[in-house]
Design a protein around this motif. Structure first.
Motif, short mmCIF file in Angstrom:
data_model
loop_
_atom_site.label_atom_id
_atom_site.label_comp_id
_atom_site.label_asym_id
_atom_site.label_seq_id
_atom_site.Cartn_x
_atom_site.Cartn_y
_atom_site.Cartn_z
N MET A 295 5.75 3.71 -7.08
CA MET A 295 6.66 2.41 -7.54
C MET A 295 7.00 2.64 -8.74
SD MET A 295 5.31 -1.60 -7.17
CE MET A 295 4.90 -1.27 -5.37
N HIS B 297 1.36 -0.31 -15.09
CA HIS B 297 1.34 0.55 -13.51
C HIS B 297 0.58 1.63 -13.68
CE1 HIS B 297 2.45 2.22 -9.50
NE2 HIS B 297 3.00 3.25 -10.15
N GLN C 26 -3.16 3.00 -11.57
CA GLN C 26 -3.09 4.26 -11.04
C GLN C 26 -4.19 4.75 -11.40
OE1 GLN C 26 0.79 5.96 -11.72
NE2 GLN C 26 1.23 6.04 -9.67
N VAL D 7 -7.41 2.69 -9.96
CA VAL D 7 -7.48 3.06 -8.41
C VAL D 7 -8.53 4.32 -8.39
CG1 VAL D 7 -6.38 3.37 -6.48
CG2 VAL D 7 -5.57 1.41 -7.88
N GLU E 251 -11.35 4.07 -6.30
CA GLU E 251 -11.76 4.96 -4.96
C GLU E 251 -12.94 5.86 -4.93
OE1 GLU E 251 -10.61 5.50 -2.16
OE2 GLU E 251 -8.82 3.67 -2.07
N ASP F 7 -15.83 3.77 -4.95
CA ASP F 7 -16.14 3.58 -3.05
C ASP F 7 -16.45 4.63 -2.34
OD1 ASP F 7 -15.73 1.67 -1.39
OD2 ASP F 7 -13.79 2.23 -1.00
N GLU G 175 -14.04 -4.56 -4.43
CA GLU G 175 -13.16 -5.47 -3.60
C GLU G 175 -12.48 -6.41 -4.49
OE1 GLU G 175 -15.76 -7.85 -0.96
OE2 GLU G 175 -13.86 -8.86 -0.50
N ARG G 176 -12.94 -7.01 -5.85
CA ARG G 176 -12.16 -7.68 -6.26
C ARG G 176 -10.83 -6.84 -7.04
NH1 ARG G 176 -13.82 -12.93 -6.98
NH2 ARG G 176 -15.98 -13.20 -6.43
N PHE H 194 -9.33 -4.15 -6.34
CA PHE H 194 -8.21 -3.80 -5.32
C PHE H 194 -7.22 -4.84 -5.00
CE2 PHE H 194 -10.76 -0.05 -3.51
CZ PHE H 194 -9.66 1.04 -3.93
N ILE I 259 -5.16 -5.80 -8.46
CA ILE I 259 -4.19 -4.74 -8.71
C ILE I 259 -3.31 -5.01 -7.58
CG2 ILE I 259 -3.58 -2.30 -8.62
CD1 ILE I 259 -6.37 -1.64 -9.91
N GLN I 260 -3.39 -5.13 -6.36
CA GLN I 260 -2.66 -5.67 -5.29
C GLN I 260 -1.57 -6.58 -5.86
OE1 GLN I 260 -3.91 -7.20 -1.42
NE2 GLN I 260 -3.21 -5.19 -0.61
N LYS I 261 -2.04 -7.81 -6.42
CA LYS I 261 -1.44 -8.94 -6.63
C LYS I 261 -0.55 -8.47 -8.04
CE LYS I 261 -4.58 -12.06 -4.79
NZ LYS I 261 -6.00 -13.01 -5.33
N GLU J 172 0.57 -5.57 -8.87
CA GLU J 172 1.66 -4.48 -8.59
C GLU J 172 2.99 -5.25 -7.87
OE1 GLU J 172 2.15 -0.92 -8.57
OE2 GLU J 172 0.52 -1.22 -10.41
N LEU K 26 2.87 -13.16 -6.15
CA LEU K 26 2.14 -14.35 -7.06
C LEU K 26 3.02 -15.02 -7.86
CD1 LEU K 26 -1.13 -13.34 -8.42
CD2 LEU K 26 -0.39 -15.27 -7.16
N MET L 94 2.27 -3.83 0.58
CA MET L 94 1.63 -4.47 -0.08
C MET L 94 0.29 -4.23 0.25
SD MET L 94 1.55 -8.80 -0.29
CE MET L 94 0.35 -9.08 0.92
N LEU M 189 -0.99 -0.90 -0.95
CA LEU M 189 -0.70 -0.46 -2.36
C LEU M 189 0.08 0.73 -2.57
CD1 LEU M 189 -4.04 -1.03 -4.18
CD2 LEU M 189 -2.04 -2.25 -4.79
N SER M 190 1.37 0.76 -1.91
CA SER M 190 2.07 1.74 -2.00
C SER M 190 3.43 1.56 -2.90
CB SER M 190 2.28 2.46 -0.61
OG SER M 190 2.80 1.68 0.21
N ARG M 191 4.32 2.61 -2.63
CA ARG M 191 5.44 2.38 -3.67
C ARG M 191 6.48 1.79 -2.78
NH1 ARG M 191 9.02 6.47 -2.38
NH2 ARG M 191 8.07 8.43 -1.61
N SER M 192 7.55 1.24 -3.45
CA SER M 192 8.43 0.63 -2.71
C SER M 192 9.35 1.57 -1.76
CB SER M 192 9.75 0.19 -3.67
OG SER M 192 9.10 -0.58 -4.60
N MET N 134 -2.28 4.04 -2.59
CA MET N 134 -3.12 4.11 -3.47
C MET N 134 -4.46 3.72 -2.97
SD MET N 134 -1.77 3.01 -7.28
CE MET N 134 -0.91 1.21 -6.93
N ARG N 135 -4.37 2.91 -1.81
CA ARG N 135 -5.65 2.28 -1.19
C ARG N 135 -6.01 3.15 -0.11
NH1 ARG N 135 -10.50 0.92 -0.73
NH2 ARG N 135 -11.18 -1.03 -0.15
N ARG O 217 -8.76 3.36 2.18
CA ARG O 217 -9.63 2.86 3.37
C ARG O 217 -8.57 1.53 3.72
NH1 ARG O 217 -15.63 2.34 3.37
NH2 ARG O 217 -15.59 1.63 1.48
N LEU P 143 -14.34 -13.93 -2.59
CA LEU P 143 -14.27 -12.41 -2.33
C LEU P 143 -13.82 -12.58 -0.85
CD1 LEU P 143 -17.76 -10.71 -3.15
CD2 LEU P 143 -15.45 -10.07 -4.00
#
Lengths: 166, 425
Positions: A1, A12, A16, A19, A23, A26, A129-130, A132, A135-137, A139, B8, B214, B217-220, B278-279, B281, B357
């Motif tokens: 991105m 961003h 990265q 993450v 990771e 994890d 978990e929290r 990820f 960061i998802q939100k 990003e 969000l 989404m 977690l990857s790029r556009s 980026m994720r 799993r 969670l």
């Protein structure tokens, strides 16, 4: 991105980096499970070193910048909910990040016992978990919003200040 | 991209009351159970099904309207205001849409099962009114979604296809009683293809551009290829409609080539999303999502075998089965098992201390049972259709029924956990 504003791009890049650490944590948890890992193992050592420094950096400098500089600007624009929600997640992540960093540093010095490893696993799993989800939100929501929110001058001012604090 | 500006961005201001999307999702899960149950009861007619009223037609519509459309409507009502950064002016039309759709689908499919023209007409009328509300609300939102043109374009095309599907569906139902159509079978095929590849397919292709990056977690994703994907899908649908109306095999092959090219673009985009993620799993939900992509290609390959008369027994029924139960249902349940806990967590946030969670809101057991039974059901039913073995189709449908029940348990548990959070707030 990629983002047109430098501030968004810097945040961003932080994500990265975080993450990568998360990771790696994890994978450490998935590989070792209940068995206490050998902290002299190079891959374990590398993961714990990163966890001992990078996570704390993310949850302190990064969060503080967002809360002090970005959310108030969004609120001025009338976008209140995003700041409220992300602040709430910061509140959950901050103690977890600090705790994992402290435990990682302690393990680097003394290794893990059954007890400290169990505690580390529990706290780190929640952090992973929290983090990820958080960061998802950010990003998908916060960073693209900055492209609209910041003009070139404010962007330069904020990104310079952020880079200097890092 | 900018679902971005969205997911969000003021999202809580635009979150509908949880009861609205969840009522659609829960009802879809109930219709899913009914669909497999009806398929089980009508197993002996499935392999040779070529149209007409009865249990197979009822099972098909329980899937298309009861599961796929019901979920798509609930998800769109929730996601679009967030994507467009414009809240819905009022909630009540979404509730009215539900109260037209749910009894409408039940009445329509009961009428199909019993071959009752009045029940079918009444059910179709209710469903069409529900879809009309969905059309108005969605069009109003898409009109304001200037920041995501490629996703909006897929949405507009899906709505156009939906209008065609609804009009054809109503005509076909009237024709069961009045018999005024010369080309009932061709129109029924167009209705089915426009519904599955047009309405639902375009929604899947468009929303994937937002949802897959989404979750991973990857790029556009590159927008130009998204436009090509939408254009090729539309071309394929126009060609297949022309081919069926004018009985033109060359046009049929052209439509298949366009469809395969559209699928190629889609899979390339999805591969790009997953390679840049980026994720690492991604969990069980992505096992379903990835497998659904394989089913999409299998559907098109079976379509080619059908046109070429390649000698695979009962190709029409098999192709329709893999299209609906393989591609669309598998994709939908892969996504729904991510969206439900995610939405629940958004609603629960701020109500009782720390945000919950996602894992606490995601009961894993029922999802594993669902996945195993769902894939087994497709394999066993598929084999039953090829060999025209009623017992195999019954066995597969029974497995599907167990899986569907497990998913219903999952949906109910997520809802219950959300309600508990509300109470402790």
């Amino acid at each position: 991105m990629s983002f047109s504003r430098r501030t968004a791009q810097l945040l961003h890049e932080d994500h990265q980096a975080t993450v990568v650490v998360i990771e790696s944590l994890d994978q450490l948890l998935a590989k070792a499970r209940k068995k206490v890992p050998d902290t002299s193992d190079p891959s374990v050592l590398k993961t714990l070193q990163a966890a001992g420094s990078a996570i704390e950096e993310e949850v302190s400098v990064h969060f503080a910048f967002e809360e002090n500089e970005l959310f108030p600007r969004l609120e001025e624009m009338g976008d209140v909910a995003i700041g409220v929600h992300l602040r709430e997640e910061h509140r959950a992540l901050l103690p977890l990040g600090k705790s994992v960093a402290e435990m990682a540093r302690a393990a680097l010095e003394n290794g893990f016992t059954d007890e400290t490893w169990t505690k580390f696993r529990t706290v780190a799993a929640e952090l992973i978990e929290r983090m990820f989800a958080h960061i998802q939100k950010e990003e998908m929501a916060l960073l693209p919003t900055l492209d609209d929110l910041l003009d070139a001058e404010t962007d330069m001012e904020l990104s310079t200040a952020y880079a200097e604090n890092h | 991209m900018s679902m971005a500006n969205s997911f969000l961005g003021g999202a809580q201001d635009r979150l509908l009351p949880a009861s609205i999307p969840f009522r659609f999702f829960l009802t879809a899960a109930v219709f899913h159970v009914l669909a497999w149950a009806v398929l089980l009861l009508g197993a002996e007619d499935v392999a040779l099904f070529r149209g007409g009223t009865g249990l197979t037609l009822a099972a098909i519509h329980l899937v298309t309207l009861g599961v796929l459309a019901m979920t798509a409507i609930g998800a769109s009502f929730q996601l679009l205001p967030v994507v467009t950064r414009r809240p819905l002016a009022r909630d009540w039309p979404t509730r009215l849409c539900f109260w037209l759709m749910a009894p409408g689908v039940f009445t329509l499919t009961l009428g199909m099962a019993l071959a009752g023209p009045l029940l079918m007409q009444a059910g179709a009328g209710l469903v069409c009114l529900g879809l009309l509300i969905f059309l108005v609300l969605t069009a109003d939102n898409l009109r304001r979604a200037s920041s995501i043109p490629v996703v909006s374009a897929h949405g507009w095309l899906a709505l156009a296809a939906m209008i065609g599907v609804a009009m054809l569906g109503f005509l076909l139902i009237l024709d069961f009683e009045l018999g005024f159509l010369d080309n009932h079978t061709a129109l029924a095929m167009i209705h089915m293809l426009l519904g599955s590849f047009g309405f639902m397919g375009l929604l899947v292709l468009g929303l994937s551009l937002v949802l897959i990056p989404m979750f991973a977690l990857s790029r556009s994703l590159p927008q130009p290829l998204g436009w090509v994907q939408a254009g090729l899908t539309t071309l394929a649908l126009a060609e297949v409609a022309g081919a069926l109306l004018y009985d033109n095999v060359i046009l049929l092959w052209c439509s298949l080539v366009a469809g395969l090219s559209a699928a190629g673009c889609y899979l390339w985009l999805m591969r790009t999303a997953l390679e840049s993620r980026m994720r690492k799993r991604l969990g069980l939900s992505f096992v379903l999502v990835r497998t659904s992509w394989a089913f999409l290609i299998l559907t098109l390959a079976l379509g080619a075998a059908w046109i070429a008369d390649a000698g695979i027994p009962n190709t029409p029924a098999l192709t329709g089965f893999i299209l609906l139960f393989g591609w669309l249902l598998t994709f939908l349940f892969g996504i729904l098992q991510r969206i439900m806990p995610f939405l629940a967590s958004m609603h629960a946030a701020g109500k009782s201390g720390l945000p919950p969670l996602l894992s606490d809101l995601t009961p894993e057991g029922p999802l594993k049972v669902h996945a195993v039974c769902h894939f087994s059901a497709i394999a066993v039913c598929g084999a039953g259709i090829v060999w025209d073995e009623t017992l195999l189709i019954q066995g597969g449908a029974a497995l599907g029924l167990v899986g569907a029940t497990a998913f219903l348990v999952f949906a109910a548990m997520v809802t219950r956990k959300l309600k508990r959070t509300d109470k402790t707030a």
